[in-house]
Scaffold this motif. Structure first.
Motif, PDB file in Angstrom:
ATOM      1  N   TYR A   5     110.480  24.143  11.531  1.00  0.00           N
ATOM      2  CA  TYR A   5     111.109  24.534  12.796  1.00  0.00           C
ATOM      3  C   TYR A   5     110.131  25.131  13.788  1.00  0.00           C
ATOM      4  O   TYR A   5     110.490  25.477  14.901  1.00  0.00           O
ATOM      5  N   THR A  58     102.946  39.949  15.720  1.00  0.00           N
ATOM      6  CA  THR A  58     103.428  38.686  15.189  1.00  0.00           C
ATOM      7  C   THR A  58     102.381  37.606  15.452  1.00  0.00           C
ATOM      8  O   THR A  58     101.226  37.874  15.738  1.00  0.00           O
ATOM      9  N   GLY A  59     102.803  36.354  15.314  1.00  0.00           N
ATOM     10  CA  GLY A  59     101.879  35.252  15.526  1.00  0.00           C
ATOM     11  C   GLY A  59     102.649  33.961  15.740  1.00  0.00           C
ATOM     12  O   GLY A  59     103.812  34.015  16.148  1.00  0.00           O
ATOM     13  N   GLY A  60     102.087  32.892  15.360  1.00  0.00           N
ATOM     14  CA  GLY A  60     101.269  32.523  14.218  1.00  0.00           C
ATOM     15  C   GLY A  60     101.424  33.517  13.058  1.00  0.00           C
ATOM     16  O   GLY A  60     102.393  34.238  13.001  1.00  0.00           O
ATOM     17  N   GLU A  61     100.468  33.483  12.170  1.00  0.00           N
ATOM     18  CA  GLU A  61     100.536  34.413  11.047  1.00  0.00           C
ATOM     19  C   GLU A  61      99.574  35.579  11.312  1.00  0.00           C
ATOM     20  O   GLU A  61      98.354  35.413  11.233  1.00  0.00           O
ATOM     21  N   THR A  75     105.791  38.524   9.363  1.00  0.00           N
ATOM     22  CA  THR A  75     104.795  37.798   8.575  1.00  0.00           C
ATOM     23  C   THR A  75     105.490  36.803   7.662  1.00  0.00           C
ATOM     24  O   THR A  75     106.655  36.996   7.305  1.00  0.00           O
ATOM     25  N   SER A  91     109.473  36.260   6.493  1.00  0.00           N
ATOM     26  CA  SER A  91     110.231  35.007   6.547  1.00  0.00           C
ATOM     27  C   SER A  91     110.460  34.511   5.127  1.00  0.00           C
ATOM     28  O   SER A  91     109.518  34.401   4.343  1.00  0.00           O
ATOM     29  N   VAL A 107     115.682  31.008   8.649  1.00  0.00           N
ATOM     30  CA  VAL A 107     116.181  30.099   9.690  1.00  0.00           C
ATOM     31  C   VAL A 107     117.085  29.078   9.002  1.00  0.00           C
ATOM     32  O   VAL A 107     116.661  28.380   8.072  1.00  0.00           O
ATOM     33  N   MET A 139     116.406  27.408  16.754  1.00  0.00           N
ATOM     34  CA  MET A 139     116.224  27.285  18.203  1.00  0.00           C
ATOM     35  C   MET A 139     115.409  26.028  18.495  1.00  0.00           C
ATOM     36  O   MET A 139     114.534  25.663  17.694  1.00  0.00           O
ATOM     37  N   MET A 174     106.508  27.458  18.918  1.00  0.00           N
ATOM     38  CA  MET A 174     106.755  28.852  18.540  1.00  0.00           C
ATOM     39  C   MET A 174     105.496  29.522  18.009  1.00  0.00           C
ATOM     40  O   MET A 174     105.228  30.677  18.315  1.00  0.00           O
TER      41      MET A 174
HETATM   42  N1  SAM Z   1     104.395  33.802  10.764  1.00  0.00           N
HETATM   43  C1  SAM Z   1     105.291  34.895  10.856  1.00  0.00           C
HETATM   44  C2  SAM Z   1     106.620  34.575  10.220  1.00  0.00           C
HETATM   45  O1  SAM Z   1     106.833  33.436   9.840  1.00  0.00           O
HETATM   46  O2  SAM Z   1     107.442  35.483  10.108  1.00  0.00           O
HETATM   47  C3  SAM Z   1     105.493  35.406  12.257  1.00  0.00           C
HETATM   48  C4  SAM Z   1     105.651  34.391  13.356  1.00  0.00           C
HETATM   49  S1  SAM Z   1     107.126  33.413  13.259  1.00  0.00           S
HETATM   50  C5  SAM Z   1     106.938  32.394  14.674  1.00  0.00           C
HETATM   51  C6  SAM Z   1     108.372  34.615  13.666  1.00  0.00           C
HETATM   52  C7  SAM Z   1     109.782  34.232  13.392  1.00  0.00           C
HETATM   53  O3  SAM Z   1     110.144  33.156  14.207  1.00  0.00           O
HETATM   54  C8  SAM Z   1     110.066  33.828  11.962  1.00  0.00           C
HETATM   55  O4  SAM Z   1     111.103  34.625  11.445  1.00  0.00           O
HETATM   56  C9  SAM Z   1     110.501  32.413  12.098  1.00  0.00           C
HETATM   57  O5  SAM Z   1     111.430  32.106  11.124  1.00  0.00           O
HETATM   58  C10 SAM Z   1     111.073  32.377  13.502  1.00  0.00           C
HETATM   59  N2  SAM Z   1     111.130  31.034  14.079  1.00  0.00           N
HETATM   60  C11 SAM Z   1     110.111  30.175  14.265  1.00  0.00           C
HETATM   61  N3  SAM Z   1     110.544  29.020  14.817  1.00  0.00           N
HETATM   62  C12 SAM Z   1     111.885  29.143  14.965  1.00  0.00           C
HETATM   63  C13 SAM Z   1     112.920  28.283  15.473  1.00  0.00           C
HETATM   64  N4  SAM Z   1     112.647  27.064  15.905  1.00  0.00           N
HETATM   65  N5  SAM Z   1     114.186  28.756  15.490  1.00  0.00           N
HETATM   66  C14 SAM Z   1     114.467  29.989  15.037  1.00  0.00           C
HETATM   67  N6  SAM Z   1     113.540  30.851  14.555  1.00  0.00           N
HETATM   68  C15 SAM Z   1     112.266  30.434  14.515  1.00  0.00           C
END
Ligand code: SAM
Ligand code: SF4
Length: 331
Positions: free
Chosen positions: A31, A70-73, A100, A123, A163, A193, A326
């Motif tokens: 996602y 946050t990030g990326g990682e 993370t 996550s 997600v 999303m 994202m």
């Molecule tokens: N890498 C870290 C992680 O995975 O938690 C931090 C960055 S990540 C982009 C932050 C959050 O965004 C995560 O909880 C991830 O599940 C959520 N996320 C990323 N893409 C998404 C999407 N298309 N729809 C909903 N949540 C999303």
């Protein structure tokens, strides 16, 4: 402007800043990360530690109280523990969390806690190792070891994020709720999303929060929780307590909850120094010229310009086209 009155034109108080410290990642979530993504930022375009600390100093002076790395990682960033300590030491920073994927958390949880990090959001999209691998490309056992380390490190709050994707991980809902409840962690479910990977996920994979709650209601009583009473959360998530299981379940229904944006209190800074007033709106304000050439007043002006343009609502339901995925925006 007083430090407590930072508000969007419609009156929403904005006091929460998400700081993306890298666009790189060691997972490839369906996602989040486009297949074969190559749009990586160069090192020169990435905010330095000093620039991140400076923008936090300005933001804290303006009234931002809560921060999330946050990030990326984020754990891929060199010196992340030191950077965390430096952000925490900025006067006015009252809460500092991190999102993370947990892959590198086993070794870093203790040092991050000692550096001042208050909590981690990890996550966790599945407890079945094959499903987890299918979603993220990663190794579940490392994430579970990371969560154990975070629990041992004594963070104020550890939240787990999933997600939801129809046809991918809906069968994981109860296992995740039970896993989180056994560790006294809130388990949060996030609606998909439209941010990326349309090649593998589309509208047919969307799984609404209401349907997830029905799955829980079939086995337990689901009682809405007043956030302030339980002292949970800084964002627009809503929470429920399950009567029998005792689980605390959060929901982030960005697509189906009509008043979702009414509770939005945040802005984001990308790793290349762009200030985004809204995740679901491509509008960005460049902090880099002010951080690299200007003075603090210039940085302040960029924050105020972005705040003045904070959209009333995201555009996910319209024709939103993410200019960047994202992983490059910062979740
Ligand atoms: N890498 C870290 C992680 O995975 O938690 C931090 C960055 S990540 C982009 C932050 C959050 O965004 C995560 O909880 C991830 O599940 C959520 N996320 C990323 N893409 C998404 C999407 N298309 N729809 C909903 N949540 C999303
Ligand atoms: Fe990486 Fe987090 Fe995006 Fe997954 S959600 S690809 S772990 S940044």
């Amino acid at each position: 402007m007083s430090a407590t009155s930072l508000a969007a034109p419609d009156g929403r108080v904005v006091d929460y800043l998400r700081l993306s410290v890298t666009d790189r990642c060691n997972e490839r979530c369906l996602y989040c990360m486009p297949e074969g993504y190559k749009g990586w930022q160069s090192r020169e375009d990435t905010l330095t530690d000093d620039e991140i600390v400076r923008l936090v100093q300005v933001a804290a002076g303006l009234g931002f109280r809560k921060y999330r790395i946050t990030g990326g990682e984020p754990l891929l960033r060199r010196n992340i523990v030191d950077l965390t300590r430096r952000i925490w030491d900025v006067p006015g920073v009252e809460m500092l969390g991190m999102s993370t994927n947990g892959v590198m958390l086993e070794k870093l949880a203790g040092p991050l806690r000692q550096a001042g990090l208050c909590g981690v959001n990890v996550s966790l999209d599945a407890l079945n190792p094959e499903i987890y691998h299918r979603v993220t490309g990663g190794d579940l056992s490392r994430v579970l070891a990371g969560i154990d380390a975070a629990l041992a490190a004594g963070f104020e709050r550890i939240k787990l994020n999933c997600v939801l994707m129809r046809g991918v991980n809906e069968q994981e809902i109860w296992p995740l709720v039970e896993y989180a409840a056994a560790r006294d962690c809130p388990m949060r479910f996030i609606e998909l999303m439209p941010l990326t990977r349309r090649d593998v996920l589309d509208e047919s994979n969307f799984f609404p929060i209401a349907e997830m709650l029905e799955i829980l209601r079939a086995q337990d009583e689901v009682i809405p929780v007043e956030k302030d009473k339980e002292k949970i959360g800084n964002g627009p998530a809503r929470y429920y307590r399950l009567k029998k299981t005792g689980a605390l379940v959060g929901v982030i229904g960005a697509l189906t909850e009509t008043c979702f944006c009414d509770r939005c209190n945040k802005m984001r800074v990308t790793a290349d120094g762009k200030l985004r007033p809204c995740l679901g709106d491509a509008l960005e304000f460049d902090l880099m010229p002010a951080l690299r050439g200007g003075n603090d007043a210039d940085v302040t002006n960029v924050f105020l310009a972005a705040l003045a343009k904070k959209p009333l609502a995201h555009g996910f339901k319209d024709v939103y086209q993410p200019a960047r995925p994202m992983t490059a925006i910062g979740g």
